[in-house]
Scaffold this motif. Structure first.
Motif, PDB file in Angstrom:
ATOM      1  N   SER A 215       0.880  -1.217   0.392  1.00 52.88           N
ATOM      2  CA  SER A 215      -0.301  -0.073  -0.067  1.00 52.88           C
ATOM      3  C   SER A 215       0.817   1.390   0.121  1.00 52.88           C
ATOM      4  CB  SER A 215      -0.965  -0.333   1.613  1.00 52.88           C
ATOM      5  OG  SER A 215      -0.120   0.101   2.636  1.00 52.88           O
ATOM      6  N   ALA A 216       0.288   2.234  -0.392  1.00 55.55           N
ATOM      7  CA  ALA A 216       1.313   3.593  -0.132  1.00 55.55           C
ATOM      8  C   ALA A 216       1.206   3.911   1.456  1.00 55.55           C
ATOM      9  CB  ALA A 216       0.104   5.041  -1.659  1.00 55.55           C
ATOM     10  N   GLY A 217       0.447   4.876   1.708  1.00 53.47           N
ATOM     11  CA  GLY A 217       0.859   5.774   2.704  1.00 53.47           C
ATOM     12  C   GLY A 217       1.764   4.898   3.836  1.00 53.47           C
ATOM     13  N   ALA A 218       1.196   4.515   5.038  1.00 58.65           N
ATOM     14  CA  ALA A 218       2.044   4.790   6.056  1.00 58.65           C
ATOM     15  C   ALA A 218       3.265   3.192   6.355  1.00 58.65           C
ATOM     16  CB  ALA A 218       1.085   3.648   7.178  1.00 58.65           C
ATOM     17  N   LYS A 219       4.502   4.351   6.550  1.00 54.65           N
ATOM     18  CA  LYS A 219       5.133   3.600   6.334  1.00 54.65           C
ATOM     19  C   LYS A 219       5.881   2.749   7.392  1.00 54.65           C
ATOM     20  CE  LYS A 219       6.322   5.052   2.510  1.00 54.65           C
ATOM     21  NZ  LYS A 219       6.851   4.531   1.349  1.00 54.65           N
ATOM     22  N   LEU A 220       5.707   2.898   8.337  1.00 56.45           N
ATOM     23  CA  LEU A 220       5.341   1.516   9.805  1.00 56.45           C
ATOM     24  C   LEU A 220       4.538   1.201  10.023  1.00 56.45           C
ATOM     25  CD1 LEU A 220       7.647   1.063  12.412  1.00 56.45           C
ATOM     26  CD2 LEU A 220       6.403   3.222  13.581  1.00 56.45           C
ATOM     27  N   LEU A 221       4.719  -0.568   9.546  1.00 52.57           N
ATOM     28  CA  LEU A 221       3.205  -1.364  10.270  1.00 52.57           C
ATOM     29  C   LEU A 221       3.863  -2.245  11.768  1.00 52.57           C
ATOM     30  CD1 LEU A 221       3.749  -2.889   6.600  1.00 52.57           C
ATOM     31  CD2 LEU A 221       1.822  -0.606   7.697  1.00 52.57           C
ATOM     32  N   VAL A 222       2.864  -2.252  12.605  1.00 50.65           N
ATOM     33  CA  VAL A 222       3.519  -3.185  13.266  1.00 50.65           C
ATOM     34  C   VAL A 222       2.195  -4.247  13.721  1.00 50.65           C
ATOM     35  CG1 VAL A 222       3.607  -2.901  16.676  1.00 50.65           C
ATOM     36  CG2 VAL A 222       4.248  -0.316  14.298  1.00 50.65           C
ATOM     37  N   GLU A 223       2.922  -4.969  14.299  1.00 51.43           N
ATOM     38  CA  GLU A 223       1.911  -6.410  14.356  1.00 51.43           C
ATOM     39  C   GLU A 223       2.382  -7.184  16.304  1.00 51.43           C
ATOM     40  OE1 GLU A 223      -0.249  -8.146  13.672  1.00 51.43           O
ATOM     41  OE2 GLU A 223      -0.329  -9.737  14.986  1.00 51.43           O
TER      42      GLU A 223
ATOM     43  N   GLY B 212      10.210   0.265   1.323  1.00 49.87           N
ATOM     44  CA  GLY B 212      10.365   1.336   1.663  1.00 49.87           C
ATOM     45  C   GLY B 212       9.638   1.543   3.261  1.00 49.87           C
ATOM     46  N   LYS B 213       9.523   0.231   3.769  1.00 47.83           N
ATOM     47  CA  LYS B 213       8.679   0.427   4.838  1.00 47.83           C
ATOM     48  C   LYS B 213       9.023  -0.262   6.291  1.00 47.83           C
ATOM     49  CE  LYS B 213       3.880   0.291   2.593  1.00 47.83           C
ATOM     50  NZ  LYS B 213       3.238   1.717   3.214  1.00 47.83           N
ATOM     51  N   SER B 214       8.914   0.062   7.367  1.00 43.78           N
ATOM     52  CA  SER B 214       9.335  -0.877   7.911  1.00 43.78           C
ATOM     53  C   SER B 214       8.598  -1.272   8.902  1.00 43.78           C
ATOM     54  CB  SER B 214       9.827   0.166   9.403  1.00 43.78           C
ATOM     55  OG  SER B 214      11.221   1.554   9.021  1.00 43.78           O
ATOM     56  N   PHE B 215       8.561  -2.956   9.489  1.00 41.32           N
ATOM     57  CA  PHE B 215       7.919  -3.566  10.181  1.00 41.32           C
ATOM     58  C   PHE B 215       8.244  -3.694  11.353  1.00 41.32           C
ATOM     59  CE2 PHE B 215       6.619  -7.885  11.165  1.00 41.32           C
ATOM     60  CZ  PHE B 215       5.350  -8.013  11.487  1.00 41.32           C
ATOM     61  N   VAL B 216       7.651  -3.684  12.297  1.00 34.93           N
ATOM     62  CA  VAL B 216       7.992  -4.332  13.765  1.00 34.93           C
ATOM     63  C   VAL B 216       6.985  -5.700  14.093  1.00 34.93           C
ATOM     64  CG1 VAL B 216       8.062  -3.457  16.574  1.00 34.93           C
ATOM     65  CG2 VAL B 216       8.683  -1.700  13.993  1.00 34.93           C
TER      66      VAL B 216
END
Length: 276
Positions: A70-78, A98-102
């Motif tokens: 997706s576009a938008g959120a660059k930080l994804l947290v599960e 180009g995103k971060s996953f935590v």
């Protein structure tokens, strides 16, 4: 958890795989809704997910309507419980996009979530994502920054191993006491005030003593899933965990007897049913 973010003054948008839960949340809280994960990410700076298993996470994170593409959120947290292998896959996929996953799973049941009393196990450093400190504080009482991607997932499995092992042992202890003619309530009072006491005994007391009258907090099937993931990790690391294997065997037997969607406290009823 989402309600506590709203109460803390954050602008919150929500999506849920079942629309009923989403609509009930929107009726009770000032928030907006998204039609699918991609739309949610496009309207958000940070996306938090709380998903039941690896298959659910793959469905939400991957694919053309998923969070990673997706576009938008660059930080994804599960914040749910998933395998460390999937955490690594999602982290790599997010980085390529180009995103971060935590991985930031939590410890604490429904009441702890409602009271913003969760423990957050963050698989990153505080310096990497300073914006998360305030957001985690809205949902939990403490965040432990573990520094390395996947560390949260590993420790969540380790904590849940202890919880499910304790659940099994408490069920056995209450069954033993009952066979000796001691009431479950008296036995639980002693256990809850003994050296073996743990916070989960206090907040799960009603489930052990009157499971049928309580809402399900954590199912037998989810407990079985946790221990399967833990034992798979142990196999990969060449670690022997015989007690956890025994607990899994009981959960599997209970599920086969129809206990799968009951609360994990129903293992007490299952154990009593196995007695001669």
């Amino acid at each position: 958890m989402a309600a506590n973010l709203v109460r803390s003054g954050h602008e919150v948008a929500v999506w849920n795989r079942s629309a009923g839960s989403r609509d009930a949340f929107l009726a009770a809280h000032p928030a907006s809704a998204a039609a699918h994960p991609r739309e949610l990410a496009e309207s958000s700076a940070v996306v938090f997910t709380m998903l039941a298993n690896d298959d659910a996470a793959r469905a939400v994170y991957l694919g053309p309507e998923g969070l990673i593409e997706s576009a938008g959120a660059k930080l994804l947290v599960e914040m749910g419980t998933m395998s460390p292998d999937l955490v690594r896959d999602l982290a790599r996929g997010a980085q390529a996009a180009g995103k971060s996953f935590v991985d930031a799973p939590v410890s604490g049941a429904t009441q702890a979530a409602e009271n913003a009393d969760l423990l957050v196990m963050a698989g990153c450093t505080q310096a990497e994502h300073p914006e998360l400190e305030q957001l985690f504080a809205a949902m939990g009482r403490k965040t432990i920054w573990l520094g390395q991607s996947g560390s949260g997932a590993v420790l969540k499995l380790a904590v849940n191993m202890l919880i499910h092992g304790l659940n099994q042992t408490v069920s056995e202890a209450l069954t033993l006491a009952g066979k000796a003619g001691i009431s479950e309530r008296d036995a639980f009072d002693v256990i809850e005030n003994s050296a073996a006491a743990a916070p989960m005994l206090k907040y799960r007391r009603a489930l052990y003593l009157d499971e049928a009258e309580q809402d399900v907090s954590f199912t037998v099937e989810l407990a079985e899933k946790d221990l399967r993931l833990a034992l798979a990790l142990a196999s990969n690391l060449d670690v022997d965990m015989p007690q956890t294997q025994t607990t899994l065997d009981v959960l599997k037997a209970a599920r086969d007897k129809g206990y799968g969607q009951r609360d994990m406290a129903s293992i007490l009823a299952f154990m009593k049913g196995q007695q001669r």
